[in-house]
Motif scaffolding. Sequence first.
Motif, short mmCIF file in Angstrom:
data_model
loop_
_atom_site.label_atom_id
_atom_site.label_comp_id
_atom_site.label_asym_id
_atom_site.label_seq_id
_atom_site.Cartn_x
_atom_site.Cartn_y
_atom_site.Cartn_z
N UNK A 61 44.62 62.90 16.39
CA UNK A 61 45.23 62.06 15.97
C UNK A 61 46.13 61.16 15.30
N UNK A 62 44.79 60.24 16.44
CA UNK A 62 44.31 58.64 15.85
C UNK A 62 43.09 58.33 16.44
N UNK A 63 42.52 57.10 15.38
CA UNK A 63 41.04 56.53 15.18
C UNK A 63 41.99 55.22 15.32
N UNK A 64 41.18 53.87 16.18
CA UNK A 64 41.93 52.45 16.91
C UNK A 64 39.93 51.61 16.93
N UNK A 65 40.22 50.38 15.82
CA UNK A 65 39.05 49.78 15.97
C UNK A 65 39.88 48.86 15.99
N UNK A 66 39.91 47.42 17.04
CA UNK A 66 40.84 46.69 16.47
C UNK A 66 39.80 44.88 17.42
N UNK A 67 40.10 44.03 16.96
CA UNK A 67 40.43 42.47 17.29
C UNK A 67 38.75 42.96 17.43
N UNK A 68 38.94 42.72 16.21
CA UNK A 68 37.16 42.21 15.14
C UNK A 68 36.23 42.67 15.08
N UNK A 69 36.71 43.48 15.24
CA UNK A 69 35.20 44.70 16.18
C UNK A 69 34.17 45.20 14.86
N UNK A 70 35.21 45.17 13.21
CA UNK A 70 34.29 45.38 12.42
C UNK A 70 34.03 44.28 11.91
N UNK A 71 34.53 42.83 12.28
CA UNK A 71 33.58 41.94 11.23
C UNK A 71 32.15 41.68 11.92
#
Length: 269
Positions: free
Chosen positions: A125-135
Motif C-alpha cells: 500500500x506504501x513504498x518509501x525511499x528517503x534521505x537522498x537515496x534517489x540522488x
Amino acid sequence: MPDETSDIYCAYAPFYDGSGQIRFAILFAHYLLGDILPRHPVAGRRALDLACGTGTLALILADAGWLVVGVDRSPAMIAIAGNRAQSVDTAVRPHFIEADMRWLWREMPHTTDEATETLRRGSFDLVTCTYDSLNYMLTEEDLAACFSTAAEALAPEGLFVADMNTRHFLEHDWGEVEIIERPGFIQVNRSRFDPATNCSTMRLIGFVGDDHSGYERFEEIHIERAYPPETVAMLIGAAGLSVEAVYDCFTTQPIGERTQRIAWIARKR
C-alpha cells in the motif's frame, strides 16, 4: 551489479546512527504519519522501504502497526537493521532484505523464508525511499529503474513517497566542510559541486578509536546528483505512477527556487 555506490556505507555503517543521521529518519517518520498520509491516505498497512539503511523508518512504521519490508544493497546496513529488529519490541516485526532497489524483482533470492515470502509484487500500500537515496542514482536510467521497482511493488491506489535533494541545496546550501565529533569517533566531510554534471562529491573520512590506543582511519566517496523536477516527474509518470503532490519537504507547501529538498507523492492508478 558494481557501480559508483558499491563501496559506500561499509566502514561507515556502524557509526551512521551515532553520527546523527538517525534524526532524519525519525523526522521523516513523523512527517509521513502526521502530514502526508492524512492528506494522501492508503487502504492498507503494508509498506516497502527502499534503501532502508539501518531500518529506523521501517521500525517506526512497524511500531505503528504496519507490516514492513526494508530493502538495502549494503550488507553492513542491513545487518544492523536486522539486529535492531530482533532487539526492539514493535507492534509488528519488520523484515529486512539485502537487495539493490533498482533490480529488486530480478535479484530476489530464491528462498522461501518469511521475509522473501512477504515481498510480493503488487502487494504494498506504501513504498518509501528517503534521505537522498534517489540522488545516489547518477543516471536517468538508474533513477527510472527505482521508480519502476516502486510501481511494481504497489497495489492499485498504492502510494509512493520519496524525497530528493535539489540542485540549489547541493550547489549552495551543502557546506564544503563539516566535522562531526562523538566519543571514539571523528568524521570529516569535504564536498564539491560540479555544475557541469549537477553532482556533488563528498569525501567522508572517519577516525575510530581514542587518544590512548590511537585511531583507525577509513574513507568513503559519496556522489549525489540533482535532477530537474520536470525530469523526475516525467520518469515517475513513465513508470506508471501519477504524481499527486510535490511538496517543499517537511511541509505541505509548494516548492520554490530555494527549496532544499522535495517530497514526491505519487499514486498507482
